[in-house]
Design an enzyme around this catalytic site. Structure first.
Site, PDB file in Angstrom:
ATOM      1  N   ASP A  35      29.169 -14.568 -26.295  1.00  0.00           N
ATOM      2  CA  ASP A  35      28.524 -14.737 -24.997  1.00  0.00           C
ATOM      3  C   ASP A  35      27.573 -15.920 -25.059  1.00  0.00           C
ATOM      4  O   ASP A  35      26.503 -15.836 -25.659  1.00  0.00           O
ATOM      5  CB  ASP A  35      27.765 -13.470 -24.595  1.00  0.00           C
ATOM      6  CG  ASP A  35      27.336 -13.515 -23.130  1.00  0.00           C
ATOM      7  OD1 ASP A  35      27.129 -14.627 -22.594  1.00  0.00           O
ATOM      8  OD2 ASP A  35      27.212 -12.447 -22.509  1.00  0.00           O
ATOM      9  N   ARG A  82      30.792 -21.859 -25.667  1.00  0.00           N
ATOM     10  CA  ARG A  82      31.335 -21.999 -24.317  1.00  0.00           C
ATOM     11  C   ARG A  82      32.831 -22.271 -24.338  1.00  0.00           C
ATOM     12  O   ARG A  82      33.543 -21.917 -23.409  1.00  0.00           O
ATOM     13  CB  ARG A  82      30.624 -23.131 -23.571  1.00  0.00           C
ATOM     14  CG  ARG A  82      29.264 -22.707 -23.057  1.00  0.00           C
ATOM     15  CD  ARG A  82      28.537 -23.833 -22.347  1.00  0.00           C
ATOM     16  NE  ARG A  82      27.221 -23.377 -21.937  1.00  0.00           N
ATOM     17  CZ  ARG A  82      26.841 -23.257 -20.661  1.00  0.00           C
ATOM     18  NH1 ARG A  82      27.673 -23.553 -19.689  1.00  0.00           N
ATOM     19  NH2 ARG A  82      25.628 -22.846 -20.358  1.00  0.00           N
ATOM     20  N   SER A 134      41.639  -9.521 -19.521  1.00  0.00           N
ATOM     21  CA  SER A 134      41.254  -8.356 -18.713  1.00  0.00           C
ATOM     22  C   SER A 134      41.232  -8.716 -17.229  1.00  0.00           C
ATOM     23  O   SER A 134      40.278  -8.462 -16.514  1.00  0.00           O
ATOM     24  CB  SER A 134      39.886  -7.821 -19.147  1.00  0.00           C
ATOM     25  OG  SER A 134      38.866  -8.679 -18.687  1.00  0.00           O
ATOM     26  N   ARG A 185      36.654  -4.868   1.076  1.00  0.00           N
ATOM     27  CA  ARG A 185      35.480  -4.742   0.214  1.00  0.00           C
ATOM     28  C   ARG A 185      34.402  -4.014   1.021  1.00  0.00           C
ATOM     29  O   ARG A 185      34.067  -4.430   2.127  1.00  0.00           O
ATOM     30  CB  ARG A 185      34.982  -6.126  -0.226  1.00  0.00           C
ATOM     31  CG  ARG A 185      35.893  -6.820  -1.239  1.00  0.00           C
ATOM     32  CD  ARG A 185      35.974  -6.009  -2.524  1.00  0.00           C
ATOM     33  NE  ARG A 185      36.877  -6.577  -3.516  1.00  0.00           N
ATOM     34  CZ  ARG A 185      36.512  -7.370  -4.511  1.00  0.00           C
ATOM     35  NH1 ARG A 185      35.237  -7.730  -4.645  1.00  0.00           N
ATOM     36  NH2 ARG A 185      37.400  -7.804  -5.385  1.00  0.00           N
ATOM     37  N   THR A 200      44.432  -9.218  -2.146  1.00  0.00           N
ATOM     38  CA  THR A 200      44.599  -8.701  -3.508  1.00  0.00           C
ATOM     39  C   THR A 200      46.061  -8.862  -3.896  1.00  0.00           C
ATOM     40  O   THR A 200      46.951  -8.614  -3.084  1.00  0.00           O
ATOM     41  CB  THR A 200      44.191  -7.212  -3.638  1.00  0.00           C
ATOM     42  OG1 THR A 200      44.617  -6.733  -4.925  1.00  0.00           O
ATOM     43  CG2 THR A 200      44.813  -6.332  -2.577  1.00  0.00           C
ATOM     44  N   GLY A 201      46.273  -9.294  -5.109  1.00  0.00           N
ATOM     45  CA  GLY A 201      47.641  -9.438  -5.601  1.00  0.00           C
ATOM     46  C   GLY A 201      48.145  -8.168  -6.264  1.00  0.00           C
ATOM     47  O   GLY A 201      49.232  -8.135  -6.833  1.00  0.00           O
ATOM     48  N   ASN A 255      36.911   1.475 -10.768  1.00  0.00           N
ATOM     49  CA  ASN A 255      37.481   0.140 -10.989  1.00  0.00           C
ATOM     50  C   ASN A 255      36.881  -0.573 -12.198  1.00  0.00           C
ATOM     51  O   ASN A 255      37.463  -1.515 -12.714  1.00  0.00           O
ATOM     52  CB  ASN A 255      37.341  -0.733  -9.740  1.00  0.00           C
ATOM     53  CG  ASN A 255      35.966  -0.663  -9.107  1.00  0.00           C
ATOM     54  OD1 ASN A 255      35.662   0.275  -8.369  1.00  0.00           O
ATOM     55  ND2 ASN A 255      35.130  -1.647  -9.389  1.00  0.00           N
ATOM     56  N   SER A 268      45.252  -5.883 -13.151  1.00  0.00           N
ATOM     57  CA  SER A 268      43.963  -5.649 -12.493  1.00  0.00           C
ATOM     58  C   SER A 268      43.681  -4.155 -12.406  1.00  0.00           C
ATOM     59  O   SER A 268      44.572  -3.329 -12.609  1.00  0.00           O
ATOM     60  CB  SER A 268      43.983  -6.228 -11.074  1.00  0.00           C
ATOM     61  OG  SER A 268      44.777  -5.410 -10.225  1.00  0.00           O
ATOM     62  N   CYS A 269      42.451  -3.815 -12.076  1.00  0.00           N
ATOM     63  CA  CYS A 269      42.070  -2.404 -11.949  1.00  0.00           C
ATOM     64  C   CYS A 269      42.891  -1.736 -10.850  1.00  0.00           C
ATOM     65  O   CYS A 269      43.318  -0.585 -10.989  1.00  0.00           O
ATOM     66  CB  CYS A 269      40.580  -2.272 -11.656  1.00  0.00           C
ATOM     67  SG  CYS A 269      40.003  -3.255 -10.260  1.00  0.00           S
TER      68      CYS A 269
END
EC number: 1.2.1.12
Length: 322
Positions: A22, A67, A109, A221, A198-199, A303, A138-139
């Site tokens: 990070d 980075r 992810s 949303r 959303t895909g 999610n 995706s979730c």
């Protein structure tokens, strides 16, 4: 997602976290961010900084602050599987940079334009160990696909539309501001119901090839911090009474999809699924049938946390194929 995958790893004990990258926060800030979570509560365990490492439940974790993914020395830290959870490096080429530092496999992810996508319980058996870079989709795809699979396997889906009523995420704005993509994505998340793309539904066609071109969908949303719900409205090939649908979903939830697809007949609301580890929980009482061929099916998902647990499960599955 990185923090929650780490929580899931420690909660389940299925994988060993040996390193974290990070570049944006220092070690002491990491301790704080891992310990406290506004949505999922405080971490049940110990977390501290010691000798330049993050120590969780007594386990020392190497910290990198690069980075550029190509500069992370994963190999030196003993990391074999990398979870790419920045949301930035989602293509084979960009995520592949992790391999330069000694990682053996990368799990993205997020959905990927070109990496093969796997959804646990749906197409994970198609994974083979020649693949170095994969996506956990995706979730929303993880919520929709297990349900779509059960329905399609038993009754056949002719076509369907999905709507996800989706909690706010980090890509949204706290107050009105400019958006990089669609204009209305930049409107205040806490004040609005925002139609969004959303895909997820189309992606189901990638993990269940027989459904390719048969599903599409969109999102609303809404101003809730976490937990979303999928509404799958579909036309069935074989006629089915709603009670029959309930029965096959319940059987799947207790059998092959146990832990992935849940089933409830309780009068639940979204908060009841906060920190739930299932990919998808079918709400038997919320769905409706217009007739034997046309139904609306409802399934809940955390999610954040359900998805993070599947990332861990996919890693474990990949390791079993070594």
């Amino acid at each position: 997602i990185g923090r929650l995958v780490t929580r899931a790893a420690f909660n389940t004990g299925k994988v060993d976290i040996v390193a974290i990258n990070d570049p944006f926060i220092d070690l002491h800030y990491m301790v704080y961010m891992f310990q406290y979570d506004s949505t999922h509560g405080k971490f049940h365990g110990t977390v501290k900084a010691e000798n330049g490492k993050l120590v969780i439940n007594g386990k020392a974790i190497t910290i990198f602050q690069e980075r550029d993914p190509a500069n992370i020395k994963w190999g030196d830290a003993g990391a074999e599987y990398v979870v790419e959870s920045t949301g930035v490096f989602t293509t084979m080429e960009k995520a592949g940079a992790h391999l330069k530092g000694g990682a053996k496999k990368v799990i993205i992810s997020a959905p990927s334009a070109d990496a093969p996508m796997f959804v646990m319980g749906v197409n994970h058996e198609k994974y083979n160990n020649t693949l170095k870079i994969v996506s956990n989709a995706s979730c929303t795809t993880n919520c929709l696909a297990p349900l779509a699979k059960v329905i399609h396997d038993h009754f056949g889906i002719v076509e369907g539309l999905m709507t996800t009523v989706h909690a706010i995420t980090a890509t949204q704005k706290t107050v009105d501001g400019p958006s990089g993509k669609l204009w209305r994505d930049g409107r205040g998340a806490a004040q609005n119901i925002i139609p969004a793309s959303t895909g997820a539904a189309k992606a189901v066609g990638k993990v269940i090839p027989e459904l390719n071109g048969k599903l599409t969908g969109m999102a609303f949303r809404v101003p809730t911090p976490n937990v979303s719900v999928v509404d799958l409205t579909c036309r069935l090939e074989k006629p089915a009474k709603y009670d029959e649908i309930k029965k096959v979903v319940k059987q799947a939830s207790e059998g092959p999809l146990k832990g992935i697809l849940g089933y409830t007949e309780d009068q639940v609301v979204s908060c009841d699924f906060n920190s739930d580890t299932h990919s998808s929980t079918f709400d038997a009482g919320a769905g409706i049938a217009l007739n034997d061929h046309f139904v609306k099916l409802i399934s809940w998902y955390d999610n954040e946390f359900g998805y993070s647990n599947r990332v861990v499960d996919l890693m474990v599955h990949m390791a079993s194929k070594e």
